[in-house]
Scaffold this motif. Structure first.
Motif, PDB file in Angstrom:
ATOM      1  N   LYS A  11       0.085  32.367  40.481  1.00  0.00           N
ATOM      2  CA  LYS A  11       1.460  32.662  40.052  1.00  0.00           C
ATOM      3  C   LYS A  11       1.902  31.636  39.018  1.00  0.00           C
ATOM      4  O   LYS A  11       1.609  30.454  39.158  1.00  0.00           O
ATOM      5  N   GLN A  12       2.619  32.112  37.990  1.00  0.00           N
ATOM      6  CA  GLN A  12       3.166  31.188  37.007  1.00  0.00           C
ATOM      7  C   GLN A  12       4.449  30.580  37.566  1.00  0.00           C
ATOM      8  O   GLN A  12       5.374  31.299  37.937  1.00  0.00           O
ATOM      9  N   VAL A  13       4.477  29.256  37.622  1.00  0.00           N
ATOM     10  CA  VAL A  13       5.622  28.523  38.162  1.00  0.00           C
ATOM     11  C   VAL A  13       6.170  27.607  37.075  1.00  0.00           C
ATOM     12  O   VAL A  13       5.417  26.871  36.432  1.00  0.00           O
ATOM     13  N   SER A  57      10.032  30.655  39.677  1.00  0.00           N
ATOM     14  CA  SER A  57       9.151  31.616  39.029  1.00  0.00           C
ATOM     15  C   SER A  57       9.340  31.517  37.518  1.00  0.00           C
ATOM     16  O   SER A  57      10.455  31.335  37.029  1.00  0.00           O
ATOM     17  N   GLU A  61       1.323  33.611  51.073  1.00  0.00           N
ATOM     18  CA  GLU A  61       1.073  33.902  49.661  1.00  0.00           C
ATOM     19  C   GLU A  61      -0.311  33.483  49.239  1.00  0.00           C
ATOM     20  O   GLU A  61      -0.970  34.145  48.460  1.00  0.00           O
ATOM     21  N   VAL A  78      -3.389  35.990  47.611  1.00  0.00           N
ATOM     22  CA  VAL A  78      -4.101  35.735  46.366  1.00  0.00           C
ATOM     23  C   VAL A  78      -5.609  35.770  46.620  1.00  0.00           C
ATOM     24  O   VAL A  78      -6.366  36.278  45.801  1.00  0.00           O
ATOM     25  N   ASN A 136       6.997  35.980  30.872  1.00  0.00           N
ATOM     26  CA  ASN A 136       6.834  34.687  31.539  1.00  0.00           C
ATOM     27  C   ASN A 136       7.253  33.575  30.579  1.00  0.00           C
ATOM     28  O   ASN A 136       6.420  33.007  29.868  1.00  0.00           O
ATOM     29  N   TYR A 183      10.329  27.503  44.594  1.00  0.00           N
ATOM     30  CA  TYR A 183       9.217  26.879  45.314  1.00  0.00           C
ATOM     31  C   TYR A 183       9.590  25.451  45.662  1.00  0.00           C
ATOM     32  O   TYR A 183      10.244  24.765  44.867  1.00  0.00           O
TER      33      TYR A 183
END
Length: 115
Positions: free
Chosen positions: A25-27, A40, A109, A113, A49, A92
């Motif tokens: 996931k892109q954080v 996110s 999560e 993945v 993104n 997060y």
């Protein structure tokens, strides 16, 4: 909770953000003063993104990031869109340990993945 090391604190300029791939996931991780925030990186309005490239600001006591494309503002602590609380970004947990920035991912999560 599984903690993932993403970078050194010095890799994030004060008042800005970086993007990290955390368990697929892109954080977006932001450094504001002595505080760190992780959200996110996905902008729900533009479907891009880009949140990590947003501008950090404040509205009263609330710190926010404004999306770089359409300037929608999201609370850095809660991920809530300031103009409509029903829209929000995932947040997060983030911590600093010995100069290293770590992002927490719920174990459920991580299992998704891996499948």
């Amino acid at each position: 909770m599984r903690w993932v090391r993403v970078c050194r604190l010095e890799d994030i300029l004060p008042g800005s953000g970086v993007c990290a791939l955390v368990e697929g996931k892109q954080v977006a991780i932001f450094r504001v003063g002595e505080r760190l925030f992780a959200l996110s990186n996905f902008d729900p309005f533009t479907k891009a993104n880009v949140i990590s490239r947003g501008l950090v600001g404040s509205k009263g006591e609330r710190l926010y990031v404004a999306s770089p494309l359409l300037k929608h503002r999201f609370d850095l602590e809660t991920g809530e869109y300031l103009d409509d609380p029903t829209v929000r970004l995932a947040v997060y947990p983030v911590r600093l340990e010995a100069g290293e920035v770590w992002v927490g991912v719920p174990v459920a999560e991580v299992a998704k993945v891996g499948t």
